[in-house]
Design a protein around this motif. Structure first.
Motif, PDB file in Angstrom:
ATOM      1  N   GLY A 139      68.992   3.748  47.436  1.00 43.31           N
ATOM      2  CA  GLY A 139      68.739   3.445  46.033  1.00 43.31           C
ATOM      3  C   GLY A 139      68.133   2.078  45.867  1.00 43.31           C
ATOM      4  O   GLY A 139      67.321   1.623  46.681  1.00 43.31           O
ATOM      5  N   HIS A 140      68.547   1.368  44.813  1.00 42.36           N
ATOM      6  CA  HIS A 140      67.974   0.047  44.541  1.00 42.36           C
ATOM      7  C   HIS A 140      69.030  -0.830  43.887  1.00 42.36           C
ATOM      8  O   HIS A 140      69.655  -0.445  42.891  1.00 42.36           O
ATOM      9  CB  HIS A 140      66.759   0.151  43.617  1.00 42.36           C
ATOM     10  N   GLY A 141      69.240  -2.001  44.467  1.00 37.59           N
ATOM     11  CA  GLY A 141      70.184  -2.945  43.892  1.00 37.59           C
ATOM     12  C   GLY A 141      70.886  -3.763  44.956  1.00 37.59           C
ATOM     13  O   GLY A 141      70.675  -3.586  46.159  1.00 37.59           O
ATOM     14  N   LEU A 142      71.717  -4.657  44.487  1.00 33.29           N
ATOM     15  CA  LEU A 142      72.458  -5.546  45.375  1.00 33.29           C
ATOM     16  C   LEU A 142      73.778  -4.897  45.756  1.00 33.29           C
ATOM     17  O   LEU A 142      74.498  -4.378  44.900  1.00 33.29           O
ATOM     18  CB  LEU A 142      72.703  -6.878  44.674  1.00 33.29           C
ATOM     19  N   ALA A 143      74.099  -4.913  47.050  1.00 35.30           N
ATOM     20  CA  ALA A 143      75.356  -4.356  47.544  1.00 35.30           C
ATOM     21  C   ALA A 143      76.068  -5.407  48.385  1.00 35.30           C
ATOM     22  O   ALA A 143      75.440  -6.295  48.973  1.00 35.30           O
ATOM     23  CB  ALA A 143      75.105  -3.094  48.369  1.00 35.30           C
ATOM     24  N   PHE A 144      77.379  -5.276  48.480  1.00 38.97           N
ATOM     25  CA  PHE A 144      78.188  -6.220  49.230  1.00 38.97           C
ATOM     26  C   PHE A 144      79.096  -5.449  50.182  1.00 38.97           C
ATOM     27  O   PHE A 144      79.669  -4.419  49.822  1.00 38.97           O
ATOM     28  CB  PHE A 144      79.039  -7.081  48.289  1.00 38.97           C
ATOM     29  N   ALA A 145      79.221  -5.973  51.397  1.00 36.89           N
ATOM     30  CA  ALA A 145      80.044  -5.334  52.411  1.00 36.89           C
ATOM     31  C   ALA A 145      80.992  -6.356  53.011  1.00 36.89           C
ATOM     32  O   ALA A 145      80.673  -7.552  53.088  1.00 36.89           O
ATOM     33  CB  ALA A 145      79.185  -4.713  53.506  1.00 36.89           C
ATOM     34  N   GLU A 146      82.168  -5.901  53.437  1.00 35.69           N
ATOM     35  CA  GLU A 146      83.114  -6.770  54.118  1.00 35.69           C
ATOM     36  C   GLU A 146      83.203  -6.347  55.583  1.00 35.69           C
ATOM     37  O   GLU A 146      83.326  -5.162  55.903  1.00 35.69           O
ATOM     38  CB  GLU A 146      84.486  -6.737  53.457  1.00 35.69           C
ATOM     39  N   ILE A 168      82.131 -11.544  53.914  1.00 34.82           N
ATOM     40  CA  ILE A 168      81.490 -10.732  52.886  1.00 34.82           C
ATOM     41  C   ILE A 168      80.012 -11.071  52.895  1.00 34.82           C
ATOM     42  O   ILE A 168      79.642 -12.237  52.824  1.00 34.82           O
ATOM     43  CB  ILE A 168      82.100 -10.982  51.498  1.00 34.82           C
ATOM     44  N   ARG A 169      79.164 -10.047  53.004  1.00 34.42           N
ATOM     45  CA  ARG A 169      77.719 -10.259  53.073  1.00 34.42           C
ATOM     46  C   ARG A 169      77.006  -9.502  51.961  1.00 34.42           C
ATOM     47  O   ARG A 169      77.353  -8.344  51.678  1.00 34.42           O
ATOM     48  CB  ARG A 169      77.183  -9.781  54.421  1.00 34.42           C
ATOM     49  N   PRO A 170      75.972 -10.124  51.343  1.00 36.64           N
ATOM     50  CA  PRO A 170      75.153  -9.417  50.356  1.00 36.64           C
ATOM     51  C   PRO A 170      73.974  -8.727  51.042  1.00 36.64           C
ATOM     52  O   PRO A 170      73.433  -9.233  52.037  1.00 36.64           O
ATOM     53  CB  PRO A 170      74.662 -10.554  49.453  1.00 36.64           C
ATOM     54  N   PHE A 171      73.553  -7.593  50.501  1.00 38.21           N
ATOM     55  CA  PHE A 171      72.411  -6.844  51.023  1.00 38.21           C
ATOM     56  C   PHE A 171      71.601  -6.308  49.844  1.00 38.21           C
ATOM     57  O   PHE A 171      72.169  -5.733  48.911  1.00 38.21           O
ATOM     58  CB  PHE A 171      72.862  -5.666  51.888  1.00 38.21           C
ATOM     59  N   MET A 172      70.282  -6.479  49.900  1.00 36.86           N
ATOM     60  CA  MET A 172      69.410  -5.893  48.893  1.00 36.86           C
ATOM     61  C   MET A 172      68.968  -4.521  49.377  1.00 36.86           C
ATOM     62  O   MET A 172      68.309  -4.400  50.407  1.00 36.86           O
ATOM     63  CB  MET A 172      68.197  -6.786  48.630  1.00 36.86           C
ATOM     64  N   ILE A 173      69.361  -3.491  48.649  1.00 33.62           N
ATOM     65  CA  ILE A 173      69.011  -2.117  48.996  1.00 33.62           C
ATOM     66  C   ILE A 173      67.772  -1.719  48.197  1.00 33.62           C
ATOM     67  O   ILE A 173      67.717  -1.894  46.975  1.00 33.62           O
ATOM     68  CB  ILE A 173      70.168  -1.149  48.680  1.00 33.62           C
ATOM     69  N   GLU A 174      66.767  -1.183  48.901  1.00 38.54           N
ATOM     70  CA  GLU A 174      65.532  -0.741  48.270  1.00 38.54           C
ATOM     71  C   GLU A 174      65.096   0.590  48.870  1.00 38.54           C
ATOM     72  O   GLU A 174      65.501   0.919  50.002  1.00 38.54           O
ATOM     73  CB  GLU A 174      64.425  -1.791  48.474  1.00 38.54           C
ATOM     74  N   PRO A 175      64.292   1.372  48.146  1.00 40.49           N
ATOM     75  CA  PRO A 175      63.774   2.626  48.718  1.00 40.49           C
ATOM     76  C   PRO A 175      63.046   2.367  50.031  1.00 40.49           C
ATOM     77  O   PRO A 175      62.204   1.476  50.119  1.00 40.49           O
ATOM     78  CB  PRO A 175      62.825   3.136  47.632  1.00 40.49           C
ATOM     79  N   GLY A 176      63.395   3.117  51.055  1.00 40.45           N
ATOM     80  CA  GLY A 176      62.801   2.927  52.369  1.00 40.45           C
ATOM     81  C   GLY A 176      63.482   1.863  53.200  1.00 40.45           C
ATOM     82  O   GLY A 176      63.106   1.638  54.351  1.00 40.45           O
ATOM     83  N   LYS A 177      64.474   1.184  52.630  1.00 39.10           N
ATOM     84  CA  LYS A 177      65.213   0.147  53.351  1.00 39.10           C
ATOM     85  C   LYS A 177      66.711   0.418  53.241  1.00 39.10           C
ATOM     86  O   LYS A 177      67.498  -0.440  52.841  1.00 39.10           O
ATOM     87  CB  LYS A 177      64.869  -1.240  52.801  1.00 39.10           C
ATOM     88  N   GLU A 178      67.093   1.635  53.630  1.00 39.45           N
ATOM     89  CA  GLU A 178      68.491   2.012  53.577  1.00 39.45           C
ATOM     90  C   GLU A 178      69.275   1.319  54.698  1.00 39.45           C
ATOM     91  O   GLU A 178      68.718   0.937  55.727  1.00 39.45           O
ATOM     92  CB  GLU A 178      68.648   3.532  53.699  1.00 39.45           C
TER      93      GLU A 178
END
Length: 227
Positions: A135-142, A83-93
């Protein structure tokens, strides 16, 4: 929101939320939670519902909100991996493989990502449709197995066997190419296609794609006749 990822082979994401904070996951994604977490099931319109279905996710999403104080919610992985965290921001999809999305903060938008070349999508093994997070926020992927990260420079390429591409930044380009040489294609044991990712951008590679695991286990599975 605070979080921790526990476990190695079968990890779990545990989120500690302040009152009013929200987490989004696909239907059936919650593993356990405190009793003050309120759930709301949303669709977001026909286009978004169908897009999630095509990208391999549940057609509906659940929003969990901490009410009356701090709350806790956990999302466990469904397959041995990471499981990895990713910070999603505008322009960094980010672009994920199918079914990689686990959970995110409310500001993250999950949509579909089409490959530009239809033939590549149908025959390359990575899937015609992938997931795009914006968008903007913290996302998690498996992801399947261990994950290795590469940072590709402009024009730099990485060649991957089918199924090993876990995620990439939207600045990267992806293509599917046939393995060169008839002997290599049919006798090499590596399949007919390779995935080519071109920078600039970060790429995440998974070591144990589930389709490869299924192929290894298939000879040991009982047939329809029971033999």
């Amino acid at each position: 929101m605070r979080y921790e990822i526990q476990g190695e082979t079968l990890p779990v994401l545990i989120c500690y939320m302040e009152q009013g904070e929200k987490m989004i996951t696909e239907g059936g994604g919650m593993s356990w939670m405190s009793p003050n977490m309120r759930m709301e099931t949303v669709g977001g319109g026909f286009g978004k519902i169908m897009g999630r279905a095509f990208s391999g996710e549940n057609m509906f999403q659940n929003i969990y909100t901490a009410e009356g104080g701090n709350g806790m919610i956990a999302f466990a992985s469904s397959f041995p991996g990471s499981i990895r965290p990713f910070m999603i921001e505008p322009g960094k999809e980010l672009i994920f493989q199918k079914k990689a999305f686990l959970a995110s903060e409310a500001g993250v938008e999950l949509s579909i990502h089409f490959k530009k070349k239809v033939g590549a999508g149908f025959f390359g093994g990575e899937g015609f449709i992938m997931q795009k997070l914006s968008g903007h926020g913290l996302a998690f992927a498996e992801f399947d197995g261990h994950v290795i990260e590469y940072n590709l420079q402009p024009g730099q390429q990485l060649v991957l066997d089918t199924g090993h591409l876990a995620a990439m930044e939207a600045s990267c380009q992806m293509d599917i190419q046939t393995v060169k040489g008839v002997k290599n294609m049919f006798l090499g044991g590596e399949g007919l296609f390779n995935t080519i990712v071109t920078g600039p951008g970060r790429v995440w590679v998974q070591t144990m794609p589930i389709n490869a695991v299924a192929g290894v286990l298939a000879p040991y599975m009982p047939t329809a006749s029971g033999k």
